[in-house]
Design an enzyme around this catalytic site. Structure first.
Site, short mmCIF file in Angstrom:
data_model
loop_
_atom_site.label_atom_id
_atom_site.label_comp_id
_atom_site.label_asym_id
_atom_site.label_seq_id
_atom_site.Cartn_x
_atom_site.Cartn_y
_atom_site.Cartn_z
N GLU A 7 -17.22 -11.26 14.59
CA GLU A 7 -16.25 -11.12 13.49
C GLU A 7 -16.52 -12.29 12.56
O GLU A 7 -16.11 -13.43 12.82
CB GLU A 7 -14.81 -11.16 14.03
CG GLU A 7 -14.46 -10.05 15.01
CD GLU A 7 -14.24 -8.71 14.33
OE1 GLU A 7 -14.51 -8.60 13.11
OE2 GLU A 7 -13.81 -7.77 15.02
N CYS B 117 -10.19 -15.21 6.81
CA CYS B 117 -11.52 -14.59 6.69
C CYS B 117 -11.52 -13.38 5.77
O CYS B 117 -12.56 -13.05 5.19
CB CYS B 117 -12.06 -14.22 8.07
SG CYS B 117 -11.04 -13.04 8.98
#
Length: 463
Positions: free
Chosen positions: A211, A245
């Site tokens: 990720e 993010c």
């Protein structure tokens, strides 16, 4: 430390064969146990996240705790169904056979978490690992050391080391862990470190979930409600001081709308994160470390030297590691601030003449983790979706796609590999095993030697 890590790893390698036999009832009990442990440690978690990131109690509750609780509840509700072998279609070669997919645990898994959402981003993959019947070793970030200590305490008090263990430490600890032949590695962090993790995993042919991040754009056309778009982008960009993010990294906007957008954005930022003209540090977080503070401060200054215009904000306080929200216009594609993920409260704005220009700009860069479309035109929405690629996409909102466990969350290429949350996380920590139960009337004998060439025409038609 290396010896302790190896000792725990060996314990888990032995125990994984027992753990794989557990049924949904046993795994659900473990998930409930984890939730109870988190609930009991709530006050410690609030204090730790305030120390690490100056997160308010409200923000910690919503983005860290409630998110985690919802994911546990979803797994508890769905796990029995996820674990059942799935019957699939047949072919002529196994016409009378039973064909099923079994979901078996991968085994011993390593979960390496980042510092920006230090609780949520370690608990989310752990939930999936438990649901899938795995052992796990956790490595929280040393930058969010207060939260890491609480996580270590929760795990140590809730699980035996042979099932789930937690190791605190710096990059050396991560390096020691990555040398071991895990059955799966789940890493959340930067693309640069993701490459290191993948290289280490390749030496043991270990499967990985990465990720990562990247420069997630927000595209705004002239059909949207500009005020609402600015409010949503201001929240998505500035929550957790921009250290998210999937935060909108930059804005691509129709050139006619730039000034109005900047006005709406600054009003929204002022309303949410300022108090009588001063930053409200009860709701606005701090930068995680001096190193990150200096990086962001340098990026802003260099962007201005290279021609960007500082439209809003820019005040910094190195003592409290605070960088006030920043809006930059007249930003070019070559500007230094467009060469890396910002990961802070800085929003560059780039104008476009037509929508195709914006699409081409996005496609000229690595595929982002998220893409945000602000448009009331269904035609434009579909055009952007069909002509770009990203890990996930929101239309007329930001961040919210991560909150639905029925959607896969993950990147593509440089923004990540694999998906998490809900059934996607369960599958990520499982091996999908093909099983054929052949019947007494199997037809495979027809193709055994000696070969009957007369059968070929019939078999061709049958296939």
């Amino acid at each position: 430390m290396d010896q302790k890590i190896k000792s725990v790893f060996d314990l888990q390698q032995k125990y994984k064969f027992e753990l794989r036999k557990t049924d949904s009832k046993t795994r659900i009990a473990k998930l409930k146990k984890l939730k109870q442990a988190l609930e009991s440690a709530e006050e410690e978690i609030y204090v730790a996240l305030d120390k690490d990131l100056r997160k308010s109690k409200f923000e910690t509750a919503v983005t860290e705790l409630f998110f985690t609780y919802a994911e546990i509840d979803h797994a508890i509700k769905k796990l029995s169904g996820w674990m059942k072998p799935k019957s699939v279609g047949k072919t002529m070669s196994n016409l009378f056979a039973g064909n099923k997919i079994y979901y078996e645990p991968k085994g011993v898994c390593l979960i390496i978490a980042p510092w920006n959402y230090p609780l949520q981003l370690i608990m989310s993959p752990l939930i999936s690992a438990i649901a899938a019947g795995n052992c796990a070793i956790l490595k929280p970030s040393e930058l969010s050391n207060s939260t890491a200590s609480v996580i270590h305490k929760i795990i140590s008090n809730t699980f035996e080391e042979r099932e789930i263990a937690c190791f605190e430490g710096d990059a050396e600890t991560s390096t020691s862990l990555l040398k071991l032949p895990f059955d799966h590695i789940f890493f959340t962090g930067s693309t640069a470190i993701g490459k290191i993790v993948m290289e280490a995993a390749a030496k043991n042919l270990t499967s990985v979930t990465l990720e990562l991040g990247g420069k997630s754009p927000a595209i705004i056309d002239d059909s949207c409600d500009l005020k609402k778009a600015a409010e949503k982008i201001a929240w998505g960009k500035l929550v957790n001081a921009g250290q998210t993010c999937i935060a909108p990294d930059y804005v691509l906007i129709d050139e006619k709308l730039e000034k109005e957008f900047v006005s709406h954005f600054t009003v929204a930022a002022d309303k949410m994160f300022f108090n009588y003209g001063k930053i409200n540090d009860e709701v606005f977080g701090k930068i995680i470390s001096e190193k990150q503070f200096n990086r962001l401060d340098g990026l802003i200054k260099k962007a201005v030297i290279e021609g960007a215009i500082l439209e809003f904000g820019g005040e910094t306080n190195p003592e409290s590691l605070t960088i006030n929200p920043v809006v930059l216009t007249s930003v070019s594609a070559e500007n230094s601030i467009m060469q890396e993920e910002i990961f802070g409260p800085v929003l560059p704005i780039i104008k476009y003449k037509n929508l195709q220009n914006a699409i081409d700009f996005v496609n000229s860069k690595d595929k982002p983790l998220a893409l945000y479309i602000f448009s009331d035109s269904a035609k434009n929405q579909e055009k952007i979706i069909n002509e770009t690629s990203s890990g996930g996409t929101c239309v007329n909102d930001v961040l919210v796609h991560i909150s639905n466990p029925n959607l896969p969350f993950g990147g593509v290429n440089s923004s990540g590999i694999g998906s998490s949350h809900g059934i996607f996380g369960f599958k990520n920590f499982s091996h999908e095993r093909a099983v054929v139960f052949q019947s007494k009337f199997g037809m495979t004998k027809m193709i055994y030697p000696p070969y009957n060439l007369g059968l070929l025409k019939w078999l061709k038609k049958l296939m």
